[in-house]
Design an enzyme around this catalytic site. Structure first.
Site, mmCIF file in Angstrom:
data_model
loop_
_atom_site.group_PDB
_atom_site.id
_atom_site.type_symbol
_atom_site.label_atom_id
_atom_site.label_comp_id
_atom_site.label_asym_id
_atom_site.label_seq_id
_atom_site.Cartn_x
_atom_site.Cartn_y
_atom_site.Cartn_z
ATOM 1 N N ASP A 160 37.783 -15.909 -5.970
ATOM 2 C CA ASP A 160 36.321 -15.399 -5.420
ATOM 3 C C ASP A 160 35.729 -15.676 -3.837
ATOM 4 O O ASP A 160 36.157 -16.523 -3.966
ATOM 5 C CB ASP A 160 35.383 -15.391 -6.738
ATOM 6 C CG ASP A 160 34.329 -14.607 -6.018
ATOM 7 O OD1 ASP A 160 33.803 -13.806 -5.434
ATOM 8 O OD2 ASP A 160 33.762 -15.325 -7.166
ATOM 9 N N HIS A 170 29.383 -7.224 -5.726
ATOM 10 C CA HIS A 170 29.389 -8.477 -5.629
ATOM 11 C C HIS A 170 27.543 -8.743 -6.538
ATOM 12 O O HIS A 170 27.292 -7.889 -6.305
ATOM 13 C CB HIS A 170 29.479 -10.117 -4.358
ATOM 14 C CG HIS A 170 30.502 -9.653 -4.376
ATOM 15 N ND1 HIS A 170 31.547 -10.839 -4.138
ATOM 16 C CD2 HIS A 170 31.737 -8.947 -4.465
ATOM 17 C CE1 HIS A 170 32.686 -11.121 -4.403
ATOM 18 N NE2 HIS A 170 32.944 -9.476 -4.333
ATOM 19 N N SER A 179 24.892 -9.568 -11.443
ATOM 20 C CA SER A 179 23.790 -10.320 -13.010
ATOM 21 C C SER A 179 22.813 -9.197 -13.765
ATOM 22 O O SER A 179 22.073 -9.192 -12.784
ATOM 23 C CB SER A 179 24.301 -12.010 -12.814
ATOM 24 O OG SER A 179 25.140 -12.587 -13.547
ATOM 25 N N ASN A 201 31.404 -8.015 -10.638
ATOM 26 C CA ASN A 201 31.027 -9.524 -10.299
ATOM 27 C C ASN A 201 29.858 -10.392 -11.869
ATOM 28 O O ASN A 201 28.798 -10.116 -10.912
ATOM 29 C CB ASN A 201 30.831 -10.202 -9.250
ATOM 30 C CG ASN A 201 32.632 -8.994 -8.327
ATOM 31 O OD1 ASN A 201 33.553 -9.405 -8.863
ATOM 32 N ND2 ASN A 201 32.933 -10.574 -7.134
ATOM 33 N N ILE A 202 30.541 -11.282 -12.197
ATOM 34 C CA ILE A 202 29.464 -11.228 -13.029
ATOM 35 C C ILE A 202 29.658 -13.117 -13.411
ATOM 36 O O ILE A 202 30.733 -13.588 -13.453
ATOM 37 C CB ILE A 202 29.375 -11.199 -14.336
ATOM 38 C CG1 ILE A 202 28.396 -9.048 -14.220
ATOM 39 C CG2 ILE A 202 28.433 -11.039 -15.914
ATOM 40 C CD1 ILE A 202 28.791 -8.449 -15.540
HETATM 41 P P1 13P Z 1 25.581 -13.212 -9.525
HETATM 42 O O1 13P Z 1 25.515 -14.428 -9.098
HETATM 43 O O2 13P Z 1 25.255 -12.109 -9.821
HETATM 44 O O3 13P Z 1 26.784 -13.656 -11.406
HETATM 45 O O4 13P Z 1 27.301 -12.762 -8.501
HETATM 46 C C1 13P Z 1 28.257 -13.348 -8.757
HETATM 47 C C2 13P Z 1 29.673 -12.766 -8.198
HETATM 48 O O5 13P Z 1 28.992 -11.763 -6.638
HETATM 49 C C3 13P Z 1 31.036 -13.520 -7.491
HETATM 50 O O6 13P Z 1 31.879 -12.949 -6.556
HETATM 51 O O1 G3H Z 2 29.624 -15.805 -6.094
HETATM 52 C C1 G3H Z 2 29.732 -16.882 -6.022
HETATM 53 C C2 G3H Z 2 30.221 -17.044 -7.224
HETATM 54 O O2 G3H Z 2 28.732 -17.614 -8.160
HETATM 55 C C3 G3H Z 2 30.727 -18.458 -7.640
HETATM 56 O O3 G3H Z 2 29.691 -19.015 -6.876
HETATM 57 O O4 G3H Z 2 30.573 -20.865 -5.477
HETATM 58 O O5 G3H Z 2 29.074 -21.892 -7.215
HETATM 59 O O6 G3H Z 2 31.512 -21.210 -7.239
HETATM 60 P P1 G3H Z 2 29.957 -21.005 -6.914
HETATM 61 ZN ZN ZN Z 3 30.271 -12.781 -4.938
#
Ligand code: 13P
Ligand code: G3H
Ligand code: ZN
Length: 311
Positions: free
Chosen positions: A82, A213, A216, A256-257
């Site tokens: 990701d 993306h 959530s 993406n969640i």
């Molecule tokens: P959220 O913060 O809305 O869960 O998005 C996650 C995401 O896009 C990870 O790439």
């Molecule tokens: O989009 C990002 C994801 O929520 C991952 O977050 O970089 O804190 O692991 P992180």
């Molecule tokens: Zn993201």
């Protein structure tokens, strides 16, 4: 069954008018909660690892945990990087066994984004690995993703055909008003997504999988528990689930969640600690936390993504 790429998943999702859930993973309990839910719902699955998650848990641990989940569930699972931010990181994940990577060149100019994305695609495709690119910037604050509201920039549909043709990416993340984290809209602001942009992208890129993306919904029932048991998340607000459902029926094939999983886990642990001040065995609070993750993922698979029964 080995790890799968997203090619077949996205083809079926596009045709079927549903989306695949891409859930961020950082440890065993999160992986188990997600995969147990997917197994019970017979859903295809993308598990994704950020650079931060990889640093936290180490590549090899996450790899082995995901392999264990595949052995345990027999589900088609893709393991995806990701927000890869460099060619080197993408290369390391491809060489280290991931089946899909994202190269996020959205902070660069159009030409620089194309050059970086194409470099990753050339390397990945030679090894049978698929690549997600990104055009447009999301607002929001996340460890590795910092784009202020003012810089938020929706995807320009006029650029998507050229970007896809010149890079060869397999899927494209676009910015239509979602953002990372638990504070997606200002207090009092009506949540809105630019479905007009999504429609235009879909028109210009027929049958091409689009990624959302920052998707959530920051489930209010968990925000309430967090706040009730000593947390401070005032004004946390996410994307309404009916909007995600609508996007899933359109060209959006990957949703993406991460924040919803963080929230469900934190709510459970806060509540458990408050109600059981004598507990100090991590299994006592991680078990219900894992159950919460499972419940959230089941809800998403069945009611939001529409991918239950599609494995
Ligand atoms: P959220 O913060 O809305 O869960 O998005 C996650 C995401 O896009 C990870 O790439
Ligand atoms: O989009 C990002 C994801 O929520 C991952 O977050 O970089 O804190 O692991 P992180
Ligand atoms: Zn993201």
């Amino acid at each position: 069954m080995p790890l799968v790429t997203t090619t077949e998943m996205f083809r079926k999702a596009y045709e079927g008018g549903y989306a695949i859930g891409a859930f961020n993973v950082n440890n065993m309990e999160i992986i188990q909660g997600i995969t147990e839910a997917a197994k019970e719902e017979n859903a295809p699955l993308i598990l994704q690892v950020s650079a931060g998650a990889r640093k936290y848990a180490k590549h090899v641990y996450l790899m082995k945990l995901v392999e264990a989940a595949i052995e345990d569930t027999g589900l088609p699972i893709a393991l995806h990087l990701d927000h890869g931010d460099s060619f080197e990181l993408c290369r390391d994940c491809i060489d280290g066994g991931f089946s899909s990577v994202m190269i996020d060149g959205s902070k660069y100019s159009f030409e620089e984004n194309i050059a970086l994305t194409k470099q990753v695609v050339d390397y990945a495709h030679a090894k049978g690995i698929v690549v997600e690119g990104e055009l447009g910037k999301l607002a929001g604050i996340e460890d590795a993703v910092n784009v202020s509201d003012a810089d938020a920039q929706f995807t320009n549909p006029a650029e998507v055909e050229e970007f896809v043709a010149r890079t060869g990416v397999d899927s494209l993340a676009i910015a239509i008003g979602t953002s990372h984290g638990a504070y997606k809209f200002k207090p009092g602001q009506k949540p809105q997504l630019r479905f007009d942009i999504l429609e235009e992208v879909q028109r210009r890129l027929p049958n091409f999988p689009i990624v959302l993306h920052g998707a959530s919904s920051v489930m209010p029932e968990y925000v309430e528990i967090v706040n009730k048991f000593g947390g401070q998340m005032p004004n946390a607000i996410g994307v309404p689930e009916d909007m995600l459902r609508k996007a899933a029926t359109m060209a959006v094939c990957k949703i993406n969640i991460d924040s919803d999983l963080r929230l469900a886990m934190t709510a459970s642990i806060r509540q458990h600690m408050a109600e059981h001040p004598d507990h100090f065995d991590p299994r006592q609070y991680l078990k219900p936390a894992r159950e919460n993750i499972k419940a959230v993922v089941k809800h998403k698979l069945v009611n939001v993504l529409g991918c239950a029964g599609k494995a």
